[in-house]
Design a protein around this motif. Sequence first.
Motif, PDB file in Angstrom:
ATOM      1  N   LYS A 102       0.964  -1.289  -0.034  1.00 28.81           N
ATOM      2  CA  LYS A 102      -0.169   0.147  -0.108  1.00 28.81           C
ATOM      3  C   LYS A 102       0.950   1.281   0.129  1.00 28.81           C
ATOM      4  O   LYS A 102       1.889   1.509   0.674  1.00 28.81           O
ATOM      5  CB  LYS A 102      -0.657  -0.113   1.272  1.00 28.81           C
ATOM      6  CG  LYS A 102      -1.788   1.049   1.733  1.00 28.81           C
ATOM      7  CD  LYS A 102      -2.765   0.670   2.783  1.00 28.81           C
ATOM      8  CE  LYS A 102      -3.263   1.824   3.295  1.00 28.81           C
ATOM      9  NZ  LYS A 102      -4.753   2.176   2.575  1.00 28.81           N
TER      10      LYS A 102
ATOM     11  N   HIS B  24      -4.108  -7.998  -4.461  1.00 35.08           N
ATOM     12  CA  HIS B  24      -4.550  -6.687  -3.748  1.00 35.08           C
ATOM     13  C   HIS B  24      -3.382  -5.620  -4.296  1.00 35.08           C
ATOM     14  O   HIS B  24      -2.295  -5.723  -3.663  1.00 35.08           O
ATOM     15  CB  HIS B  24      -4.614  -6.624  -2.315  1.00 35.08           C
ATOM     16  CG  HIS B  24      -5.919  -7.461  -1.867  1.00 35.08           C
ATOM     17  ND1 HIS B  24      -6.957  -7.291  -1.285  1.00 35.08           N
ATOM     18  CD2 HIS B  24      -5.792  -8.922  -1.687  1.00 35.08           C
ATOM     19  CE1 HIS B  24      -7.846  -8.276  -1.030  1.00 35.08           C
ATOM     20  NE2 HIS B  24      -6.998  -9.306  -1.351  1.00 35.08           N
ATOM     21  N   THR B  25      -3.730  -4.449  -4.665  1.00 38.38           N
ATOM     22  CA  THR B  25      -2.605  -3.440  -5.015  1.00 38.38           C
ATOM     23  C   THR B  25      -2.338  -2.772  -3.798  1.00 38.38           C
ATOM     24  O   THR B  25      -1.260  -2.059  -3.565  1.00 38.38           O
ATOM     25  CB  THR B  25      -3.303  -2.138  -5.936  1.00 38.38           C
ATOM     26  OG1 THR B  25      -4.585  -1.933  -5.550  1.00 38.38           O
ATOM     27  CG2 THR B  25      -3.685  -2.856  -7.137  1.00 38.38           C
ATOM     28  N   ASN B  26      -3.357  -2.632  -2.713  1.00 38.43           N
ATOM     29  CA  ASN B  26      -2.952  -1.831  -1.493  1.00 38.43           C
ATOM     30  C   ASN B  26      -3.024  -2.332  -0.184  1.00 38.43           C
ATOM     31  O   ASN B  26      -3.799  -1.969   0.674  1.00 38.43           O
ATOM     32  CB  ASN B  26      -4.063  -0.542  -1.633  1.00 38.43           C
ATOM     33  CG  ASN B  26      -5.359  -1.193  -1.786  1.00 38.43           C
ATOM     34  OD1 ASN B  26      -5.564  -2.307  -1.779  1.00 38.43           O
ATOM     35  ND2 ASN B  26      -6.282  -0.167  -1.946  1.00 38.43           N
TER      36      ASN B  26
ATOM     37  N   HIS C 130      -7.432  -6.965  -9.283  1.00 37.65           N
ATOM     38  CA  HIS C 130      -7.751  -7.925  -8.486  1.00 37.65           C
ATOM     39  C   HIS C 130      -8.382  -9.021  -8.817  1.00 37.65           C
ATOM     40  O   HIS C 130      -7.984 -10.278  -9.024  1.00 37.65           O
ATOM     41  CB  HIS C 130      -8.642  -7.591  -7.091  1.00 37.65           C
ATOM     42  CG  HIS C 130      -8.861  -8.610  -5.947  1.00 37.65           C
ATOM     43  ND1 HIS C 130      -8.216  -8.755  -5.102  1.00 37.65           N
ATOM     44  CD2 HIS C 130     -10.155  -8.998  -6.000  1.00 37.65           C
ATOM     45  CE1 HIS C 130      -8.591  -9.750  -4.352  1.00 37.65           C
ATOM     46  NE2 HIS C 130      -9.958  -9.798  -4.750  1.00 37.65           N
TER      47      HIS C 130
ATOM     48  N   HIS D 171      -7.736  -1.261  -8.513  1.00 35.57           N
ATOM     49  CA  HIS D 171      -7.802  -2.182  -7.499  1.00 35.57           C
ATOM     50  C   HIS D 171      -8.728  -3.204  -8.131  1.00 35.57           C
ATOM     51  O   HIS D 171      -8.401  -4.535  -8.128  1.00 35.57           O
ATOM     52  CB  HIS D 171      -8.058  -1.786  -6.149  1.00 35.57           C
ATOM     53  CG  HIS D 171      -8.167  -2.898  -5.003  1.00 35.57           C
ATOM     54  ND1 HIS D 171      -9.126  -3.787  -5.025  1.00 35.57           N
ATOM     55  CD2 HIS D 171      -7.051  -3.399  -4.463  1.00 35.57           C
ATOM     56  CE1 HIS D 171      -8.856  -4.683  -4.337  1.00 35.57           C
ATOM     57  NE2 HIS D 171      -7.595  -4.791  -3.811  1.00 35.57           N
TER      58      HIS D 171
ATOM     59  N   GLN E 156      -3.801   3.311  -6.907  1.00 29.80           N
ATOM     60  CA  GLN E 156      -3.901   1.742  -6.471  1.00 29.80           C
ATOM     61  C   GLN E 156      -5.196   1.694  -6.368  1.00 29.80           C
ATOM     62  O   GLN E 156      -6.053   0.573  -6.488  1.00 29.80           O
ATOM     63  CB  GLN E 156      -3.148   1.772  -5.124  1.00 29.80           C
ATOM     64  CG  GLN E 156      -1.492   1.374  -5.409  1.00 29.80           C
ATOM     65  CD  GLN E 156      -0.774   1.199  -4.294  1.00 29.80           C
ATOM     66  OE1 GLN E 156      -1.607   1.510  -2.935  1.00 29.80           O
ATOM     67  NE2 GLN E 156       0.272   0.532  -4.084  1.00 29.80           N
ATOM     68  N   ARG E 157      -6.090   2.507  -5.512  1.00 31.66           N
ATOM     69  CA  ARG E 157      -7.498   2.632  -5.259  1.00 31.66           C
ATOM     70  C   ARG E 157      -8.256   2.441  -6.821  1.00 31.66           C
ATOM     71  O   ARG E 157      -9.132   1.545  -6.873  1.00 31.66           O
ATOM     72  CB  ARG E 157      -7.841   3.654  -4.490  1.00 31.66           C
ATOM     73  CG  ARG E 157      -7.763   3.431  -3.225  1.00 31.66           C
ATOM     74  CD  ARG E 157      -8.715   4.219  -2.279  1.00 31.66           C
ATOM     75  NE  ARG E 157      -8.377   5.607  -2.559  1.00 31.66           N
ATOM     76  CZ  ARG E 157      -7.391   6.505  -2.076  1.00 31.66           C
ATOM     77  NH1 ARG E 157      -6.712   5.998  -1.026  1.00 31.66           N
ATOM     78  NH2 ARG E 157      -7.067   7.789  -2.197  1.00 31.66           N
TER      79      ARG E 157
END
Length: 212
Positions: free
Chosen positions: A145, A171-173, A164, A160, A156-157
């Motif tokens: 994260k 999970h990117t974060n 995913h 995601h 990232q958000r």
Amino acid sequence: MTYEFELNYFRGPLNAWIFKALSSYMNRLFGDSKRKLFEGHPSTVVEIGPGAGANMRYYSKGTNLIAIEPNLHMHENLHKSAYQYGINLKIRSLVGEAIDLPDNSYEFVVSTLVLCSVHDPEMVLQQIKRILKPDGKFVFIEHVKAKENTFLAWFQRLIHKPWHWFFEGCHTNRDTASILQSIGFSSLTIENYNQYSPFVAIIPQIRGRAIK
Ligand SMILES: C[S@@+](CC[C@H](N)C(=O)[O-])C[C@H]1O[C@@H](n2cnc3c(N)ncnc32)[C@H](O)[C@@H]1O
């Protein structure tokens, strides 16, 4: 609780192909870190989620590698890499949350770019700690994260959900550094760094070592 890996007959083979195709590039990105972390490794190594076998080129010829890889689509490339680099490969088709190896038995466990993808990272880390000998070492490289209120955190958000889905649960974060700190390793070294590349979603990273 039982943990299972859901095999996907579209994304599984596609990801196996992508990881193989990207392996030289990823090794250019992460090679120096891997060389340092794996230096002096013992003759038997347990690796969680080895994928297409990107780490095998860094193990000494003749290494006995126990590969915990639940994704059957990765296995063919794992066998090919093992042949190419002279590794004695044993694959366990299990998730890292449910490793069936004995307690206090291994000196060296590796995971690179895996704790982002597992269902329950705490459980995987507890399993790693369980199978390590009392002074056994766990080495890792993970993307994590980004700091809040940065472009990376925003990106990232943003990405995601599709990321995913496409990369089978990645999970990117995920705040993997905090999870590592919660496990109770007797010693833990985590280095934060930014390995820039076109794969913006997997910046920043951590690398380090833990002793049981
Ligand atoms: C992003 S790939 C990384 C592959 C390789 N370690 C590398 O550095 O190129 C993530 C790997 O973790 C595996 N994986 C996913 N969930 C897992 C789990 N619960 N336990 C163990 N491995 C898992 C995937 O099948 C895949 O091979």
